[in-house]
Design an enzyme around this catalytic site. Structure first.
Site, PDB file in Angstrom:
ATOM      1  N   ASP A   1     -17.201   8.924   3.492  1.00 33.25           N
ATOM      2  CA  ASP A   1     -17.101   7.525   3.067  1.00 33.25           C
ATOM      3  C   ASP A   1     -17.629   6.622   4.176  1.00 33.25           C
ATOM      4  O   ASP A   1     -17.006   5.622   4.539  1.00 33.25           O
ATOM      5  CB  ASP A   1     -15.639   7.193   2.743  1.00 33.25           C
ATOM      6  CG  ASP A   1     -15.509   5.967   1.846  1.00 33.25           C
ATOM      7  OD1 ASP A   1     -16.517   5.579   1.215  1.00 33.25           O
ATOM      8  OD2 ASP A   1     -14.412   5.387   1.783  1.00 33.25           O
TER       9      ASP A   1
ATOM     10  N   LYS B   1      -1.112   1.097   7.888  1.00 35.28           N
ATOM     11  CA  LYS B   1      -1.762   1.092   6.578  1.00 35.28           C
ATOM     12  C   LYS B   1      -0.727   1.433   5.520  1.00 35.28           C
ATOM     13  O   LYS B   1      -0.010   2.432   5.643  1.00 35.28           O
ATOM     14  CB  LYS B   1      -2.904   2.109   6.554  1.00 35.28           C
ATOM     15  CG  LYS B   1      -3.724   2.107   5.271  1.00 35.28           C
ATOM     16  CD  LYS B   1      -4.948   3.008   5.421  1.00 35.28           C
ATOM     17  CE  LYS B   1      -5.839   2.966   4.191  1.00 35.28           C
ATOM     18  NZ  LYS B   1      -7.059   3.800   4.370  1.00 35.28           N
TER      19      LYS B   1
ATOM     20  N   LEU C   1      -4.549  -7.675   7.835  1.00 31.12           N
ATOM     21  CA  LEU C   1      -5.822  -7.719   8.559  1.00 31.12           C
ATOM     22  C   LEU C   1      -6.985  -7.476   7.612  1.00 31.12           C
ATOM     23  O   LEU C   1      -8.054  -8.070   7.739  1.00 31.12           O
ATOM     24  CB  LEU C   1      -5.817  -6.663   9.673  1.00 31.12           C
ATOM     25  CG  LEU C   1      -7.080  -6.532  10.514  1.00 31.12           C
ATOM     26  CD1 LEU C   1      -7.306  -7.797  11.339  1.00 31.12           C
ATOM     27  CD2 LEU C   1      -6.989  -5.310  11.434  1.00 31.12           C
ATOM     28  N   ALA C   2      -6.781  -6.584   6.642  1.00 30.15           N
ATOM     29  CA  ALA C   2      -7.794  -6.283   5.622  1.00 30.15           C
ATOM     30  C   ALA C   2      -7.079  -5.747   4.396  1.00 30.15           C
ATOM     31  O   ALA C   2      -5.983  -5.193   4.491  1.00 30.15           O
ATOM     32  CB  ALA C   2      -8.804  -5.268   6.149  1.00 30.15           C
ATOM     33  N   SER C   3      -7.723  -5.918   3.241  1.00 28.67           N
ATOM     34  CA  SER C   3      -7.096  -5.498   1.989  1.00 28.67           C
ATOM     35  C   SER C   3      -8.142  -4.900   1.068  1.00 28.67           C
ATOM     36  O   SER C   3      -9.246  -5.439   0.936  1.00 28.67           O
ATOM     37  CB  SER C   3      -6.421  -6.700   1.325  1.00 28.67           C
ATOM     38  OG  SER C   3      -5.907  -6.358   0.066  1.00 28.67           O
TER      39      SER C   3
ATOM     40  N   ALA D   1      -5.035   0.173  -0.652  1.00 29.89           N
ATOM     41  CA  ALA D   1      -4.093  -0.110   0.437  1.00 29.89           C
ATOM     42  C   ALA D   1      -4.523  -1.353   1.206  1.00 29.89           C
ATOM     43  O   ALA D   1      -5.615  -1.897   0.989  1.00 29.89           O
ATOM     44  CB  ALA D   1      -4.019   1.094   1.375  1.00 29.89           C
ATOM     45  N   GLN D   2      -3.656  -1.790   2.105  1.00 33.96           N
ATOM     46  CA  GLN D   2      -4.003  -2.865   3.027  1.00 33.96           C
ATOM     47  C   GLN D   2      -3.418  -2.529   4.392  1.00 33.96           C
ATOM     48  O   GLN D   2      -2.545  -1.663   4.516  1.00 33.96           O
ATOM     49  CB  GLN D   2      -3.494  -4.215   2.540  1.00 33.96           C
ATOM     50  CG  GLN D   2      -1.996  -4.380   2.453  1.00 33.96           C
ATOM     51  CD  GLN D   2      -1.612  -5.709   1.794  1.00 33.96           C
ATOM     52  OE1 GLN D   2      -2.223  -6.147   0.815  1.00 33.96           O
ATOM     53  NE2 GLN D   2      -0.592  -6.366   2.341  1.00 33.96           N
ATOM     54  N   VAL D   3      -3.916  -3.213   5.437  1.00 33.25           N
ATOM     55  CA  VAL D   3      -3.494  -2.891   6.803  1.00 33.25           C
ATOM     56  C   VAL D   3      -2.923  -4.118   7.495  1.00 33.25           C
ATOM     57  O   VAL D   3      -3.367  -5.249   7.263  1.00 33.25           O
ATOM     58  CB  VAL D   3      -4.657  -2.301   7.627  1.00 33.25           C
ATOM     59  CG1 VAL D   3      -5.103  -0.970   7.054  1.00 33.25           C
ATOM     60  CG2 VAL D   3      -5.838  -3.258   7.685  1.00 33.25           C
TER      61      VAL D   3
ATOM     62  N   SER E   1      -8.521  -1.995  -2.641  1.00 30.80           N
ATOM     63  CA  SER E   1      -7.896  -1.709  -3.936  1.00 30.80           C
ATOM     64  C   SER E   1      -6.715  -0.759  -3.840  1.00 30.80           C
ATOM     65  O   SER E   1      -5.772  -0.844  -4.622  1.00 30.80           O
ATOM     66  CB  SER E   1      -8.943  -1.128  -4.889  1.00 30.80           C
ATOM     67  OG  SER E   1      -9.518   0.030  -4.323  1.00 30.80           O
TER      68      SER E   1
END
Length: 542
Positions: A291, A156, A129-131, A135-137, A133
């Site tokens: 963040d 994740k 779904l998203a990536s 991790a990605q989900v 540096s």
């Protein structure tokens, strides 16, 4: 391993040289070896001479990959250390990289959970779904065998081998950081080794997803049933160091102004609530999401007239103690009252600047830097910029770096930027003032004393129950100490008496020897009394 590190070192050096980053090396004796090494790589020339230094540095970091991109992003928030043009360029760095293979992600998740994904989930999407540096989900749904059957979730997963890459690059960063202070006086102010150490801690914390889970649970509890902020639920039974599972949210990115407007969002209230959420975290909870950039903040599409934020990715958080909060609140209030002496005293009283700091000079330095800010209308003044100015002045007076406040200042700049992007007429001071005043009011006066007594009452009760025994023990210890002191005094007195006697005996011995030497020459009427006196003295001592 050595070969990999050597190859990576060459890649980093070559990249910096091709973008002309070596121009910052000054022509001084200390850098002779560095300049000589530069000549050894004569075939690597600056290929981007037409670009300013900030652009070239950004492009170099972008080419070096995720670890260096995130370093640039962190440095972009340190506007107390860099020229605005350079910081603006670093802020353009994007932490987005191509996703790794979804089949590999599936394998990593199954190894962490101990069984196939189908044991718990349906519809696992191998397309990320998203990536980013680190991790990605991926998305999935709890299957019918789970208590939350049908609940949409996000999984994740940490990138494979990213820890090795991070540690190798960090080791090289430390080597570069040791050289930076020798480049110039301004370079010394950077405190490069401290920056790298702070960055290393941030990255390694992000590699442990159980930290993110714990942070998210704490933040969710702090804002339970809140109309201002929603934090997705975590599912601890499925959380591990390299994998976490959380509730999937559906929201409008806070940066998508067009969609928010089209949805009928109350933009003024949305902007004000962003500031309120931040100051609530700081002054009520002493724990804040650090963040909060646009990629981690969404807006609930439901009830747009009463907008609610949705916050994700709690990998980086900040904590504050009472001293930190007092510094912030009193500094802001003193600043807006133009009481620069109070601002100066706050820095000294907090212990962050030396106690022997010249208060008058400190006050005048704050006045010189801060007074021009009031040329703007009060509503347009940036809290983040105020903090930045305070830090800049304090550093000139040897203020110790306060990482928690640097993190807070960065977050505050994010919040202000988002707030004014959503609603340009946002009055930060009027929105934040009630929080500052309320907190300060709670810290002084009779109510504050009662609150402190109430908070410490359990400790008082616990210690009071032990009071008789503690008194008895203290008296016994004092009695023992007094006895030991008396014994010590006797010993010392005895040693002193012996020392005096020894001196006397040495003198007497000398006299006796001299008399014996000349005894035959002395008249009888003088020899006998002297010998008698010496014998009496010896007998008396015995």
């Amino acid at each position: 391993m050595i070969f990999k590190n050597t190859r990576r070192s060459y890649q980093i050096i070559a990249t910096f040289l091709r973008y002309g980053i070596d121009e910052i090396i000054p022509d001084i004796p200390f850098t002779y070896s560095a300049r000589l090494t530069r000549k050894a790589f004569f075939w690597l020339q600056n290929e981007h001479k037409d670009q300013p230094f900030g652009v070239r540095l950004r492009l170099a970091l972008q080419e070096l990959g995720p670890v260096w991109i995130k370093l640039g992003q962190m440095l972009a928030t340190r506007r107390d250390l860099f020229e605005p043009a350079l910081a603006d360029q670093l802020a353009l760095l994007q932490d987005s990289v191509a996703p790794f293979d979804g089949k590999l992600a599936r394998k990593i998740i199954e190894q962490a959970l101990g069984n196939t994904l189908e044991t718990w989930f349906d519809d696992f999407d191998e397309q990320a779904l998203a990536s980013a540096s680190i991790a990605q989900v991926h998305t999935a749904t709890f299957n019918k065998n789970q208590p939350l059957a049908g609940q949409n979730v996000v999984l994740k997963v940490i990138r494979p081998d990213i820890e090795h890459i991070i540690k190798a690059d960090i080791a090289l960063m430390y080597q570069l950081a040791k050289l930076i202070p020798y480049l110039s006086d301004d370079a010394k102010r950077l405190r490069a080794t401290e920056v790298v150490r702070e960055y290393e801690k941030t990255l390694l914390d992000e590699l442990d997803l159980t930290r993110e889970m714990a942070n998210a649970i704490r933040l969710r509890n702090n804002f339970e049933n809140s109309e201002m902020l929603y934090v997705p639920a975590m599912y601890p039974d499925f959380c591990h160091k390299n994998v976490i599972v959380m509730e999937r949210i559906y929201g409008i990115p806070v940066s998508d102004i067009a969609t928010l407007t089209e949805n009928g969002t109350n933009m003024k209230l949305l902007a004000e609530r962003g500031v309120q959420v931040f100051f609530t975290q700081v002054f009520r909870d002493s724990f804040f999401h650090a963040d909060m950039h646009a990629g981690n903040i969404f807006v609930n599409p439901n009830h747009p007239e009463d907008p609610q934020y949705i916050g994700i990715d709690c990998g980086i958080v900040g904590t504050l103690n009472q001293n930190d909060k007092r510094y912030l609140a009193e500094s802001f209030v003193a600043f807006f009252n133009r009481d620069y002496r109070r601002v100066a005293l706050m820095h000294i009283e907090s212990g962050w600047t030396p106690a022997d700091t010249d208060v008058d000079a400190f006050e005048e330095a704050f006045r010189t830097v801060c007074e021009p800010i009031f040329a703007k209308p009060l509503a347009e003044i940036s809290f983040g910029q105020v903090l930045l100015n305070l830090f800049n002045v304090a550093r000139q007076f040897n203020m110790e770096v306060q990482p928690q406040l640097v993190l807070l200042q960065k977050t505050l700049l994010y919040i202000e930027g988002l707030g004014r992007q959503v609603y340009p007429a946002l009055d930060l001071w009027q929105t934040a003032k009630p929080f500052l005043q309320k907190w300060l009011d709670q810290q002084v006066g009779f109510k504050a004393i009662l609150r402190d007594l109430k908070q410490q009452a359990p400790q008082f009760r616990e210690h009071f129950a032990q009071f008789p025994e503690a008194v008895f023990n203290a008296l016994q210890q004092q009695k023992h100490i007094n006895y030991r002191l008396a014994e010590l005094n006797k010993t010392l007195q005895s040693q002193a008496d012996n020392k005096t006697y020894n001196v006397k005996m040495i003198i007497m011995g000398s006299i006796i020897l001299s008399l014996l030497w000349q005894f035959n020459s002395l008249p009888l009427w003088l020899s006998l009394p002297i010998l008698t006196m010496l014998c009496l003295a010896l007998c008396r001592r015995k």
